[in-house]
Design an enzyme around this catalytic site. Structure first.
Site, PDB file in Angstrom:
ATOM      1  CG  ASP A   1       5.194   6.931   5.254  1.00  0.00           C
ATOM      2  OD1 ASP A   1       4.538   6.264   4.434  1.00  0.00           O
ATOM      3  OD2 ASP A   1       6.081   6.426   5.967  1.00  0.00           O
TER       4      ASP A   1
ATOM      5  CG  HIS B   1       4.332   2.686   4.759  1.00  0.00           C
ATOM      6  ND1 HIS B   1       5.203   3.687   5.113  1.00  0.00           N
ATOM      7  CD2 HIS B   1       5.000   1.525   4.954  1.00  0.00           C
ATOM      8  CE1 HIS B   1       6.352   3.158   5.506  1.00  0.00           C
ATOM      9  NE2 HIS B   1       6.258   1.856   5.415  1.00  0.00           N
TER      10      HIS B   1
ATOM     11  CB  SER C   1       8.943   0.898   6.852  1.00  0.00           C
ATOM     12  OG  SER C   1       9.402   1.291   5.601  1.00  0.00           O
TER      13      SER C   1
END
Length: 496
Positions: free
Chosen positions: A171, A231, A407
């Protein structure tokens, strides 16, 4: 897939709900002061329930029936006596010592054998409170425990917490959040372009997230300015936030460890960097990069872009699977068929769609034949709460936020895969995928093209079986024709 939108929210410092629902479970499987899942699971109890047809409603079964039960117990070196009658007419017998379930079942078979008066026999199991984290915002983590669309994790945690399993979060990197860092292992930054990495360097051993904020027009003509998403920190917290520390949130597999693999930065990340990150995470060799000392059994990819599965992606998936790693991938957030979303459409991956709090398909979630199953991703204002950072560009203070997207659904599945592998390390990637797809319940709402069903963590842990401990084997971009990297799949939608 959709462009990203995000917003940090302050920690809601509300006490976690008590949620001490009881289940019939072995007494030894949960002990206060013992890490959940670590206690021996050989069940014992010192009582037996017997229902006699002729003694229904009687204070006690007949003398001959009691004598026969006592003889069967004596043959096992135990004494047995009648204790009381239940409301339904069955009778409870008390033993002078605890026996295993196997012993009690054999006693039951002998009691039933040749005696038509015995309707049924069953062990009188001991119920215990399910493990309930004391993390201050656990009550807001509906995806973990709510009956409608939650994962049924409290029951699963009494059997497995993911101990001994490594999950790679491929990520944006991570921040050393106080509610996460104890479960972080050393990772690696695979971003080759300094304009993407935003940290002034190319590939190196620092997998920390420097921020992926952008200015207007930086990613492609007309692209909007964005704040840093953090994220990877949100995804990692969903997988394995430190749990039971009276702080923040709980992780799905809080006994597991996370290896952060940084592949996404400003405007996203190149497929070539992502592919190398996958191979390295699983313990494979990448030119010019030191070997990963902690190969992962589960790879979480909450990222993607449009197009067919490239040869580069498929080779990376194959390499990871060959080393025993389960590859879990987000289906995407454009509300379209995921057949044109990579790497969700690659062979051998576990592709995850998202549901909202009602259990229906999230409005943004991709769908289709390539989707294997669904998990909570949030919708309609009910997002997924996890670890974050308060910085709008460069790193700031630790924070928590609600995000929504496939996600967010993906790390729920990756975490459950870790629970399964902790319980049975001998499972292959195909084993895990098959059992995940079978460990589902029907969707409470409409979710066409969402795979086999809504994941149930407890059913998945049960489906894992048991095995001997083995050494681990070696929000969504919008693709453009711009030469710049595609926009990252990082955060997909905001919650509140």
């Amino acid at each position: 897939m959709s462009s990203r939108s995000k917003k940090s929210f302050p920690l809601l410092a509300l006490a976690a709900a008590t949620l001490l629902s009881l289940q019939a479970m072995p007494a030894a499987a949960f002990q206060r002061g013992v890490t959940p899942g670590a206690a021996a699971v050989q069940a014992v109890t010192d009582r037996l329930i017997v229902k006699y047809r002729s003694a229904a409603g009687a204070d006690a079964p007949g003398a001959s029936a009691q004598a026969r039960a006592k003889v069967i117990a004596q043959q096992r070196g135990a004494r047995l006596g009648h204790l009381r009658r239940l409301a339904d007419g069955a009778h409870v017998f008390q033993l002078d010592r605890a026996m295993t379930l196997a012993e009690l079942r054999r006693m039951g078979e002998e009691l039933r054998n040749g005696d038509a008066d015995v309707e049924y026999v069953e062990p009188d199991l001991i119920a215990q409170p399910q493990y309930t984290p004391n993390d201050t915002s656990y009550a807001q983590q509906w995806a973990l425990f709510e009956a409608t669309a939650g994962l049924n994790l409290p029951t699963a945690w009494d059997k497995s917490t993911g101990a001994g399993v490594v999950v790679a979060v491929i990520d944006t990197g991570v921040r050393p959040h106080a509610d996460l860092k104890a479960n972080l292992l050393p990772g690696y930054d695979f971003i080759t372009s300094t304009s993407v990495s935003n940290d002034g360097t190319g590939r190196d051993a620092d997998a920390s997230d420097a921020g992926d904020w952008t200015t207007a027009g930086q990613c492609y003509i007309g692209s909007a300015a964005t704040n840093s998403s953090w994220h990877g920190t949100h995804v990692a917290g969903t997988v394995a936030a430190v749990t039971g520390n009276a702080l923040g949130v709980a992780g799905v597999a809080f006994g597991a460890k996370v290896v952060p693999v940084r592949v996404l930065g400003r405007c996203g990340g190149y497929n070539s960097d992502i592919a190398d990150g996958m191979v390295w995470a699983a313990g494979g060799s990448v030119y010019g990069v030191p070997a990963n000392p902690n190969p992962a059994r589960v790879l979480n990819l909450s990222l993607g872009g449009s197009g067919l599965c490239s040869t580069t992606y498929q080779n990376a998936v194959n390499a990871a699977r060959a080393r025993g790693a389960v590859v879990v991938v987000a289906a995407g957030n454009a509300n379209v068929d995921a057949a044109n979303t990579a790497p969700a459409n690659c062979a051998g991956v576990v592709t995850v769609a998202a549901v909202g709090r009602t259990g229906a398909k999230a409005s943004y979630s991709n769908y289709g034949a390539v989707v294997d199953l669904a998990a909570p991703g949030g919708d309609s204002g009910a997002g997924i709460l996890s670890t974050l950072n308060a910085g709008t560009s460069t790193p700031g203070a630790d924070s928590y936020a609600y995000y929504m997207g496939t996600s967010m659904a993906t790390p729920h599945v990756a975490g459950v895969a870790a629970l399964m592998l902790s319980r049975n390390p001998t499972l292959t990637p195909d084993d895990v995928e098959t059992r995940l797809k079978g460990a589902v319940r029907p969707f409470p709402g409409a979710c066409n093209g969402c795979g086999t069903g809504l994941l149930d963590a407890n059913a998945a842990v049960d489906a894992a079986g048991t095995g001997t401990v083995a050494t681990s084997p070696t929000p969504t971009p919008t693709t453009t024709t711009s030469p710049a990297p595609t926009t990252s799949t990082t955060t997909t939608k905001k919650g509140k």
